[in-house]
Design an enzyme around this catalytic site. Structure first.
Site, short mmCIF file in Angstrom:
data_model
loop_
_atom_site.label_atom_id
_atom_site.label_comp_id
_atom_site.label_asym_id
_atom_site.label_seq_id
_atom_site.Cartn_x
_atom_site.Cartn_y
_atom_site.Cartn_z
N THR A 150 38.50 15.46 -17.39
CA THR A 150 39.52 16.03 -16.51
C THR A 150 39.26 17.52 -16.27
OG1 THR A 150 41.06 14.53 -17.54
CG2 THR A 150 42.00 16.30 -16.23
N GLU A 151 39.15 17.91 -15.02
CA GLU A 151 39.00 19.31 -14.64
C GLU A 151 37.87 20.00 -15.43
OE1 GLU A 151 40.91 20.46 -12.09
OE2 GLU A 151 41.90 18.53 -11.98
N MET A 152 36.81 19.25 -15.73
CA MET A 152 35.63 19.80 -16.41
C MET A 152 35.92 20.34 -17.81
SD MET A 152 33.22 19.32 -14.27
CE MET A 152 33.25 18.72 -12.60
#
Lengths: 563, 434
Positions: A150-152
């Site tokens: 998620t979101e890097m």
């Protein structure tokens, strides 16, 4: 160096939309268990699908066809988005499936809920990743080999977990504070488990497209494909791998179609292939082709969000961390409940967006935080989320507070109900089949005595089988309900008796009809031949249907058709 | 007797207790014989309940055409004559034109009006409040010159200037009603401009009505007013028919402890949170609700989050109409931990809804209630103790509910109104003897 001077560019798009919550008031607590704002979710998703997903997918498909395998991209489609696409825009799923079929597109695994589970619970994290892999396989037709959180979000520890799960590569941010003097433009590997390759985002070149593309006060505006290729060419000598990771909504949503973003997308691959030594590859391919230059050490989690590239966008203030902690306090109880609806809400409530809306960082990154944000301010977001979470907890407690024994009782009762239902259905079926048989035999007419007899025997054996099978069902129900010994004993008996009675009754009626049909047969012999066989067929079908207690409906329709 | 009353708000358009109190009082008054009330508010919306009073919205009174009618008044009115030099203007351009003509701008007062000569009021506690208060007084003077009445009654500082102006125009005595002082609202950090307006009103008034002795003491000591001039008239509560009260089906088993009001310093919300935290440490089957909005709401949410009690501590935002009754009907304890509350009608409403109440000793209502738990606003231990006790011992809460209801039924607006009329009569009698 490794891989003999190969220059690789990796394009990756994040595709995600959350299930936004409706306004949930304190008064709704314990009454209303539906939390989602269907109208907003549907209208936003339709809008994004039409302005971004569909046109961009089409362009990418055309590009792949045009460049004959030289153009490749990677996507990560969150599980929540897959659910929403199934509800509101199934044509987008089709277009993703088509992309998967080209072989030039890689789909990555992530957490099903686009959640922050990796920060809290390894078990939950792994469950969600597995769920997501399942969803991608089922609805996009791709088996993910690489991972992006998620979101890097990434840390050494998470990388090790991901490596243990068998993934080849993981994507994250090329954050300055972890890179120091190092360049993001090489392949790295995880410090704990070096077999996991780590791809670091080149945030300058990524943000040039994602955030600056339509900014007219930017001194490089307007950005063209040729200019972009030129920049890549400039850094090509000192780099092996350039990772461009962006939000898919960059195309058509954050940058409107009028800004020329789609033209840019259309021309970029050709410009890069023509003017630079870079070749397109997907993460898994890269992990197999390039050699990592070093291990990258990320002791505490990073992400691609905001200026700080840390977790403060989701867990930066007290509201967020309180909500986050309360959410994961429920984890154990959720799994004890073991209910589909609870699991679904549990998944949707975990999506990181809910925490993002509570962020009070309105200054440097304020604009990004307001994309599709349904709330006026973070406090409202918090109020609403906590109310929903409280209701969720109330539901959990209602289910969980019942003791193990009571639960077992409930399950047995449900099973008994189910079996009753099956018995009822089969009785009905017997009825319809009997009436059909009557009709048939009425018209079938002349059959020889032998045939009559044989038919009778067939029928008898059929009914016998049926009685047996019904008894079996009852026995099975009893066997299953043995979890509770004493308490349910009393309940089981009447069911058993009832089932037996019913089956006996059915058998008896069958026999009598068989007798009747045997008596009434006076139709020309010519026709009798084929008819007879059909009767036999139906009879055998019937027994089959009765034996396989489920899917009886289908079988009877099958029998009908065979006539 | 005809009373010209100036208020700031009127149900259903209310933002606090002031509207409720002035409405209740006027209702009580009109139930008495020979009492007639003309109630003026800055902005009439048109949907107010006018069964008891004639309501005038200052926003509906044209100012432009009235200027000349003030001529011929006595010395006192001369000031008004200066004020009657109001030059209405409708748009900034016209304002600029007028101010360009220096002789016109000289001593005169410029008031912005719409094209019918009416002043626009927002009717809210924001915007340019001081300008609105001033404009209100201008219109008040116009109304006073038109209407026929015996006495003027102004509610709270926002209406004092209007009352003074009306009194100066008509020569009729002024009674002011202090529902709160700026010492209550600001927690001691008094705004000098507001103080000035309050002091002016108190000085100009023939009599001052305060809603509690707590407020009376403040008026006497902080505003330096002659004690003989100040009299306490307690507020009351509109009786509610219990049978009519909606039966709320609560969707959960936990008990509910409610704080209902503006989330501001004056109301002591932080003490409620701290007490809630203490209670939650010893019992789990309870939910706390902070209903309302205000400048401290965000801080309170952060505090609740920091204490990690947000799964049991809920915020609802501002509640309107029916929701207030729903909230009360769901509650098992009502708490008002006000730091400084001149009166506080809401606990009375809670008691009418069969909810036991905990009130701070620093509230005016504490002076008249016996069947309520009274604690110091800062004493969170005592507060937590009381909450725990009422929630845990049904006998205790039953006692509070039964006796509280009996007690509160006797607190009627009619009695307050009678008291106010006595004050009017005294004032008028005194006036005649002069």
């Amino acid at each position: 160096m490794s891989a003999a001077g190969k220059k690789v560019i990796c394009l990756f798009f994040e595709v995600h939309q959350p299930f936004r919550l409706k306004r949930y008031r304190f008064f709704d607590l314990g009454h209303d268990h539906y939390y989602y704002d269907d109208y907003t979710n549907e209208s936003i998703l339709r809008k994004v699908a039409e302005r971004c997903y569909l046109p961009a997918n089409k362009i990418i498909l055309d590009l792949i066809n045009k460049h004959k395998g030289k153009f490749k991209v990677a996507f990560s489609v969150s599980g929540i988005l897959i659910d929403q696409l199934r509800l509101y825009a199934p044509e987008v799923l089709d277009s993703f499936r088509k992309l998967a079929e080209t072989g030039s597109v890689e789909f990555l695994a992530e957490t099903q809920a686009h959640s922050l589970a990796s920060l809290k619970s390894r078990a939950e994290f792994e469950k969600q990743v597995n769920n997501h892999v399942g969803l991608v396989k089922e609805f996009i037709g791709y088996d993910p080999q690489s991972f992006r959180n998620t979101e890097m979000i990434y840390s050494d520890q998470m990388g090790a977990w991901v490596a243990d799960m068998g993934f080849k590569a993981m994507l994250t941010e090329g954050a300055k504070h972890i890179l120091g003097w190092k360049s993001p433009n090489f392949l790295y590997c995880n410090t704990i488990n070096p077999r996991l390759k780590v791809l670091l985002r080149n945030f300058v070149l990524s943000d040039d497209i994602a955030f600056r593309f339509s900014n007219r006060s930017w001194n490089e505006w307007p950005l063209t494909a040729d200019k972009y290729a030129l920049w890549l060419e400039k850094i090509s000598k000192k780099s092996e791998l350039v990772n461009i990771f962006i939000d898919y909504e960059t195309f058509g949503e954050h940058n409107s179609a009028e800004s020329g973003i789609f033209d840019f997308l259309e021309h970029m691959p050709a410009a890069i292939l023509k003017k630079t030594p870079f070749r397109f590859m997907t993460p898994t391919e890269i992990s197999k082709t390039l050699q990592p230059v070093a291990a990258i050490s990320v002791p505490s989690p990073i992400s691609w969000a905001d200026e700080e590239r840390d977790l403060t966008a989701w867990l930066g203030n007290e509201l967020q961390s309180a909500a986050f902690e309360k959410l994961y306090e429920l984890e154990e109880r959720v799994y004890r409940c073991n209910s589909d609806q609870i699991f679904k809400d549990w998944t949707y409530l975990q999506s990181s967006d809910h925490f993002y809306y509570m962020s009070t960082k309105f200054f440097s990154d304020g604009i990004v935080h307001t994309y599709f944000n349904p709330y006026d301010n973070p406090y409202e977001a918090f109020m609403n989320y906590m109310n929903v979470l409280s209701d969720f907890e109330i539901r959990l407690n209602r289910i969980c507070n019942t003791s193990e024994q009571e639960l077992a009782m409930i399950r047995v009762r449900e099973q008994i109900k189910e079996k009753d239902e099956i018995i009822r259905k089969q009785e009905k079926e017997i009825e319809t089949l009997r009436s059909k048989l009557q009709k048939l035999t009425g018209t079938a007419g002349k059959t020889t005595g032998k045939e009559k007899k044989s038919k009778e025997t067939v029928k008898k054996s059929g009914t016998e089988k049926k009685t047996r099978s019904l008894a079996e069902i009852a026995a099975e129900a009893i066997a299953k309900s043995k979890i509770v010994k004493t308490k349910t004993e009393a309940k089981k008996k009447p069911v058993k008796a009832g089932a037996a009675k019913k089956s006996v009754k059915a058998g008896a009626s069958k026999k009598s009809t068989a007798g009747k049909t045997a008596a009434k047969k006076e139709v020309p012999a010519k026709k009798a031949g084929p008819r007879k066989t059909t009767v036999k067929k139906t009879a055998s079908k019937k027994t089959g249907a009765a034996a396989t207690k489920t899917a009886t409906g289908k079988k009877t329709t099958g029998a009908k058709k065979s006539k | 007797m005809r009373v010209l009353m100036f208020g700031w708000e009127f149900p259903p358009h209310i933002s606090g207790g002031l509207g409720t109190a002035s409405y209740g009082l006027t209702r009580g008054m009109t139930s008495l014989k020979d009492m007639e009330v003309i109630f003026v508010v800055p902005k009439a919306w048109g949907d107010e309940d006018q069964s008891a009073v004639r309501l005038i919205g200052a926003n509906n009174i044209p100012v432009a055409y009235r200027r000349i009618s003030y001529r011929g008044f006595t010395r006192e009115v001369e000031k008004i004559e200066v004020r009657s030099e109001i030059i209405p203007y409708t748009d900034p351009e016209e304002f600029w034109k007028i101010t360009r003509r220096k002789e016109a701008a000289g001593q005169r007062i410029l008031v912005r009006t719409d094209n019918k000569g009416k002043i626009e009021f927002s009717g809210r506690y924001n915007g340019n409040l001081l300008e609105e208060i001033y404009n209100y007084s201008v219109v008040a003077a116009v109304i006073a010159s038109e209407e026929n009445f015996d006495i003027i009654h102004a509610h709270d500082w926002l209406a004092y200037p209007a009352g003074i102006a009306a009194s100066q125009v008509s020569g009729k005595p002024l009674v002011i009603h202090v529902h709160a002082t700026d010492f209550d609202r600001s927690g001691g950090n008094v705004n000098p401009e507001v103080y000035r307006i309050e002091k002016q009103g108190m000085d100009a008034a023939a009599r001052i009505i305060t809603v509690s002795n707590l407020t009376r003491d403040i008026v006497i000591s902080k505003y330096n007013i002659d004690p003989a001039k100040v009299e306490t008239v307690y507020n009351a509560v509109e009786p509610v028919d219990v049978t009519e009260q909606l039966q709320v089906n609560k969707g959960f088993d936990e008990k509910v402890v409610t704080f209902l009001g503006r989330i501001t310093l004056q109301k002591g919300p932080e003490y409620f949170i701290e007490a809630a935290n203490k209670v939650l440490k010893v019992m789990k089957n309870v939910r706390f609700v902070m209903a309302g909005s205000g400048d401290m709401m965000e801080r309170m949410m952060r505090r609740a989050a920091a204490l990690r009690i947000t799964d049991r501590f809920h915020f609802t935002g501002f509640l309107r109409g029916r929701d207030v009754f729903t909230m009360l009907a769901m509650s098992d304890v009502y708490i008002m931990p006000s730091v400084s509350e001149p009166f506080g009608i809401s606990p009375l409403e809670a008691m009418l809804s069969n909810v036991p109440v905990i009130i701070s000793k620093q509230s005016g209502v504490a002076e008249i209630l016996t069947h309520a738990v009274k604690v110091d606003f800062w004493d969170i231990d005592a507060m937590a103790d009381a909450i725990y006790g009422i929630l845990t011992y049904p006998a205790l809460s039953g006692e509070f509910i039964r006796n509280g209801r009996e007690e509160v039924i006797r607190i009627k607006w009619e009695n307050s109104a009678r008291h106010v009329r006595e004050i009017y009569e005294e004032v008028l009698g005194k006036n005649k003897s002069h």
